[in-house]
Design a protein around this motif. Structure first.
Motif, PDB file in Angstrom:
ATOM      1  N   UNK A 192       0.750  -0.977  -0.019  1.00 26.70           N
ATOM      2  CA  UNK A 192       0.116   0.062  -0.064  1.00 26.70           C
ATOM      3  C   UNK A 192       0.765   1.347   0.065  1.00 26.70           C
ATOM      4  N   UNK A 193       1.857   1.264   0.846  1.00 26.39           N
ATOM      5  CA  UNK A 193       2.905   2.321   0.827  1.00 26.39           C
ATOM      6  C   UNK A 193       3.358   2.534  -0.353  1.00 26.39           C
ATOM      7  N   UNK A 194       3.835   1.375  -1.234  1.00 24.79           N
ATOM      8  CA  UNK A 194       4.519   1.500  -2.469  1.00 24.79           C
ATOM      9  C   UNK A 194       3.683   2.127  -3.542  1.00 24.79           C
ATOM     10  N   UNK A 195       2.522   1.790  -3.352  1.00 32.35           N
ATOM     11  CA  UNK A 195       1.256   2.605  -4.314  1.00 32.35           C
ATOM     12  C   UNK A 195       1.289   4.004  -3.999  1.00 32.35           C
ATOM     13  N   UNK A 196       1.201   4.663  -2.819  1.00 34.95           N
ATOM     14  CA  UNK A 196       1.378   5.866  -2.619  1.00 34.95           C
ATOM     15  C   UNK A 196       2.301   6.426  -2.955  1.00 34.95           C
ATOM     16  N   UNK A 197       3.658   5.947  -2.988  1.00 38.29           N
ATOM     17  CA  UNK A 197       4.839   6.738  -3.329  1.00 38.29           C
ATOM     18  C   UNK A 197       4.763   6.763  -4.738  1.00 38.29           C
ATOM     19  N   UNK A 198       4.341   5.630  -5.804  1.00 36.30           N
ATOM     20  CA  UNK A 198       4.105   5.776  -7.086  1.00 36.30           C
ATOM     21  C   UNK A 198       3.062   6.545  -7.688  1.00 36.30           C
ATOM     22  N   UNK A 199       2.206   6.840  -6.663  1.00 37.15           N
ATOM     23  CA  UNK A 199       1.242   7.903  -7.171  1.00 37.15           C
ATOM     24  C   UNK A 199       1.311   9.604  -7.023  1.00 37.15           C
ATOM     25  N   UNK A 200       2.610   9.336  -6.232  1.00 33.26           N
ATOM     26  CA  UNK A 200       2.918  11.019  -5.975  1.00 33.26           C
ATOM     27  C   UNK A 200       3.080  11.591  -7.176  1.00 33.26           C
ATOM     28  N   UNK A 201       3.604  11.476  -8.241  1.00 37.75           N
ATOM     29  CA  UNK A 201       4.042  12.129  -9.334  1.00 37.75           C
ATOM     30  C   UNK A 201       2.548  12.382  -9.940  1.00 37.75           C
TER      31      UNK A 201
END
Length: 236
Positions: free
Chosen positions: A186-195
């Motif tokens: 879940x945290x990886x998804x949030x990081x990937x969504x930042x841009x």
């Protein structure tokens, strides 16, 4: 610390504005956002979302083309209406957003979260009562968020970032429970969504009134199906 400016809510500086944004966009904000999946529960049931990759893809498409763009744009319009002391305009955009909601579930979730945020804001800032009285009973969450952002001296552009990040966090959390996924995924998804969030916020901030549109038929179908879904953990 640089003072931003005076307002009816007090004198605020950049550090306090940042802390206020973190509070307003926090999952701990007692507005009930955790109880909504915005159709993700149905999409998982259908198999359209089955893993971290498909969840991330859905959220990316929503950020760039979906109804969340319209919601975030309403936070700016609410902010500007309060800034200009134009309560007629504030009431107009609240009614416009209510009419634009695709399904009963989505409208009710927006109203319920809006009521909860209004109740909280009035306890914290009683002087906002006249503003919310002008809007009426059914205040949408995005409208209340925009009013809060103005009151707490959060810039409209930063408020949009916070609104989108809060939305993404809530839906990733729903995906973690429903798929299910691990917390790290879940945290990886949030990081990937930042841009994607930054890009979406920049585009939303310059939308004209004539450009307020979205491609949200997938969300609409999932939301309508969720109303009669047999097993449900979420309210949307």
């Amino acid at each position: 610390m640089d003072t931003i400016r005076n307002s009816e809510c007090g004198i605020w500086n950049s550090e306090l504005a940042l802390l206020s944004l973190l509070q307003l966009a926090s999952p701990a904000l007692p507005v009930g956002a955790y109880s909504y999946s915005e159709g993700i529960e149905t999409l998982v049931e259908w198999g359209a979302i089955a893993d971290a990759q498909s969840l991330q893809h859905w959220l990316e498409r929503e950020l760039h083309f979906g109804a969340i763009r319209i919601e975030a744009a309403m936070t700016i319009r609410a902010y500007n209406a309060v800034l200009a002391s134009n309560l007629t305009n504030l009431n107009y955009w609240n009614s416009w957003l209510s009419a634009a909601r695709e399904t009963e579930e989505l409208r009710n979730s927006s109203w319920q979260m809006g009521r909860s945020l209004v109740r909280l804001l009035l306890e914290l800032q009683p002087q906002l009562e006249s503003i919310f009285n002008a809007v009426g009973h059914s205040v949408n969450y995005a409208i209340a968020f925009g009013v809060a952002a103005h009151c707490w001296q959060i810039s409209p552009e930063t408020a949009v970032l916070g609104y989108l990040h809060s939305w993404a966090t809530n839906l990733v959390t729903a995906g973690i429970k429903l798929i299910p996924l691990g917390q790290t995924a879940g945290q990886q998804i949030l990081i990937n969504l930042q841009a994607h969030i930054v890009d979406a916020a920049a585009r939303i901030s310059v939308l004209t009134d004539d450009e307020l549109s979205s491609c949200s038929w997938g969300l609409s179908l999932a939301s309508m199906a969720h109303e009669t879904q047999y097993t449900r953990l979420f309210r949307s």
